[in-house]
Design a protein around this motif. Structure first.
Motif, PDB file in Angstrom:
ATOM      1  N   ASN A 275       0.975  -1.187  -0.056  1.00 59.03           N
ATOM      2  CA  ASN A 275      -0.001   0.012   0.102  1.00 59.03           C
ATOM      3  C   ASN A 275       0.868   1.232  -0.096  1.00 59.03           C
ATOM      4  N   ARG A 276       1.910   1.356   0.712  1.00 62.44           N
ATOM      5  CA  ARG A 276       2.963   2.526   0.702  1.00 62.44           C
ATOM      6  C   ARG A 276       3.238   2.762  -0.613  1.00 62.44           C
TER       7      ARG A 276
ATOM      8  N   ARG B  34       9.042   6.093  -9.810  1.00 65.89           N
ATOM      9  CA  ARG B  34       8.430   7.288  -9.369  1.00 65.89           C
ATOM     10  C   ARG B  34       7.517   7.103  -8.303  1.00 65.89           C
ATOM     11  N   ALA B  35       7.345   7.986  -7.480  1.00 60.06           N
ATOM     12  CA  ALA B  35       6.366   8.117  -6.358  1.00 60.06           C
ATOM     13  C   ALA B  35       5.007   8.730  -7.194  1.00 60.06           C
TER      14      ALA B  35
ATOM     15  N   MET C 121      10.315   7.992  -2.161  1.00 57.11           N
ATOM     16  CA  MET C 121      10.796   6.591  -2.559  1.00 57.11           C
ATOM     17  C   MET C 121       9.854   5.904  -3.127  1.00 57.11           C
ATOM     18  N   ASN C 122      10.192   5.118  -4.001  1.00 56.67           N
ATOM     19  CA  ASN C 122       9.059   4.297  -4.890  1.00 56.67           C
ATOM     20  C   ASN C 122       9.329   2.743  -4.994  1.00 56.67           C
ATOM     21  N   ARG C 123       8.450   1.971  -5.639  1.00 56.93           N
ATOM     22  CA  ARG C 123       8.394   0.774  -5.385  1.00 56.93           C
ATOM     23  C   ARG C 123       9.517  -0.182  -5.845  1.00 56.93           C
TER      24      ARG C 123
ATOM     25  N   SER D  37      11.207   4.320   3.933  1.00 60.41           N
ATOM     26  CA  SER D  37       9.727   4.412   3.446  1.00 60.41           C
ATOM     27  C   SER D  37       8.580   5.379   4.427  1.00 60.41           C
ATOM     28  N   LEU D  38       9.273   5.425   5.585  1.00 61.10           N
ATOM     29  CA  LEU D  38       8.790   6.390   6.776  1.00 61.10           C
ATOM     30  C   LEU D  38       9.369   7.818   6.598  1.00 61.10           C
TER      31      LEU D  38
END
Length: 518
Positions: A121-122, A488-489, A425-427, A419-420
């Motif tokens: 999900n993030r 990309r985010a 930051m991306n997949r 990630s926090l």
């Protein structure tokens, strides 16, 4: 023998009673996996400690100190720093983010129950690849982690009752599976509180009694201070070797990626409870690790003849120094240390099977209670495989723990932390970090100790003695930053980040409390 049997039996009955007591309170998959996110500060804190500080604290670490001396103390220093950092850097943000991040498949708040679902999900990953890779890492490394606890059970039962290790492993895993099967996360967390108290008291009493026994016996020659700090086979000089220091401190990084500990952060009642829980938890951890170090040195002085199994130094001190009934209670504390981690790991592993496998591929075509029963079945299956690993050879507790610890620390730690805190930051970066860190942790011990020899292909062992965590974390970070350019985010991911950061930073904001509190 009678005293030990009686105290162990009472302990088993209490654990199973807790499981039965919360059985009817487990009505959903959220209840089974995260206890409905209802843990208060004390339960969350002590449950995090008990699920983390397992047999390695009461058996593995004192045994390593007994054998090698001060050089192994760097592990405790690194772990202390890492444990405090995990509460400070991760706990609060992860608690809010796992509940608030937008569901990658259906939209709206996701209420992510596992690390795998959080990562999906993030990073808005609708392909399921992130979830699958993280679930595989969790299952692989937890099999070895749970096996370490079963090895500890086998050694303990053999030491106390003379029971064959194989039979001891079967008996021990049956008890753990039973109350985890019945009560899920809530049963595990409540039993953890009892177990954490037992462990701390045992670590306080045994070194004190041992020191008194040593100082009151003029016939017992303690040796020089340097000899004591060197343990039975080491030396003080070994403790100052750069590889020893770096490897020991690197253990602390592992805290950033241990799913069974991060689950306690996710299950705490609200982000506003994190500060109090962290203070309780870190105080317990620092004092417990210090007492475990003292325990190891006490054993090195007390036993004039080297022990056949250094990892049983705690159990042997208890039996040598204390009356049978007191000894039975403290030996049950060792059992508590083993079971308190094994149950948490079984639960997280089962959650990976159910949430990240069964539920993912059925796409909602399954009832709530069917998910709960699938999780219960997964607990049994994982326990059986771990038992087979435990029975397969001469594995040490610290050896199995160090392998799994490096895998989780490198496979998840950098990815979870960034990630926090990293908005863009991306997949692609997350996937590279997990695969690079996890695979390096698996291969490093082979490359560093044995080398690879497959026909014409031959890679000689590096022979550095460096703990796998160090190269694995480096590879993970390099992978994250290199592969970041390949993705990309999305605007939604950035909006989620800003929303979560705002809720976490503002205690009065709606997201700072759980739905039950609101």
């Amino acid at each position: 023998m009678l005293a030990s049997i009686a105290t162990f039996a009472v302990y088993f009955v209490v654990m199973i009673a807790i499981g039965i007591g919360v059985y009817n309170r487990t009505r959903s998959q959220s209840d089974f996996v995260l206890g409905g996110r209802k843990l208060n500060s004390w339960v969350a804190a002590l449950s995090a400690n008990a699920s983390d500080f397992s047999a390695w604290l009461l058996l593995g670490l004192p045994g390593a100190i007994y054998l090698s001396g001060l050089g192994e103390a760097w592990i405790a220093v690194g772990l202390g720093i890492g444990f405090a950092a995990s509460w400070w850097l991760i706990a609060g943000r992860l608690r809010v983010y796992t509940e608030r991040v937008t569901d990658a498949r259906s939209g709206g708040d996701s209420d992510s129950l596992t690390l795998s679902s959080y990562l999906e999900n993030r990073f808005a990953d609708r392909s399921g690849v992130l979830r699958l890779v993280s679930a595989v890492l969790i299952l692989v490394f937890y099999l070895f982690y749970v096996a370490s606890g079963l090895v500890a059970m086998g050694g303990l039962f053999n030491q106390v009752f003379g029971m064959p290790s194989a039979l001891a492993i079967i008996v021990g895993v049956s008890i753990v599976v039973l109350y985890t099967f019945l009560g899920g996360f809530l049963a595990v967390s409540l039993t953890d509180v009892v177990q954490a108290v037992m462990m701390w008291i045992a670590l306080l009493i045994v070194p004190l009694v041992g020191i008194v026994a040593i100082t009151s016996d003029p016939a017992r020659e303690a040796g020089s201070f340097a000899e004591i700090l060197g343990g039975v086979e080491g030396s003080v000089g070994d403790a100052l070797a750069p590889i020893v220091i770096i490897s020991g401190l690197a253990w602390g990084v592992g805290y950033l990626g241990q799913p069974h500990i991060l689950a306690r952060f996710m299950g705490i009642r609200a982000a506003t409870d994190v500060r109090k829980a962290g203070a309780i938890s870190v105080t317990w951890a620092f004092t417990a690790m210090f007492m475990a170090l003292v325990l190891g040195f006490t054993g090195a002085v007390y036993f004039q003849t080297p022990l056949n199994n250094p990892e049983q130094v705690f159990a042997q001190l208890i039996q040598a120094l204390l009356s049978p009934w007191v000894a039975g209670l403290l030996l049950a504390a060792i059992l508590a240390a083993v079971m308190s981690t094994a149950d948490s790991q079984l639960l997280v592993g089962a959650s990976a099977v159910t949430e990240d496998g069964f539920r993912l591929f059925l796409r909602g075509r399954v009832s709530t209670m069917a998910l709960v029963w699938t999780s219960r079945a997964a607990v049994v299956a994982i326990a059986i495989v771990a038992a087979v690993i435990a029975l397969s050879g001469n594995n040490t507790i610290m050896g199995l723990v160090s392998y799994a610890w490096a895998g989780f620390g490198a496979g998840f730690g950098p990815v979870i932390l960034l990630s926090l805190y990293w908005r863009r930051m991306n997949r692609a970066a997350a996937l590279a970090g997990m695969i690079g860190g996890g695979v390096t942790a698996i291969l490093w011990d082979v490359l560093d100790n044995d080398g690879i020899h497959l026909g014409p292909i031959s890679i000689d062992a590096f022979g550095t003695g460096l703990y796998a965590m160090v190269p694995a974390v480096v590879v993970s970070l390099v992978g994250i930053f290199v592969f970041q350019s390949l993705g990309r985010a999305t605007p939604e991911m950035e909006a989620d980040f800003d929303r979560v950061e705002g809720e976490y930073s503002s205690p009065g904001a709606p997201g700072a409390a759980s739905p039950a509190q609101r």
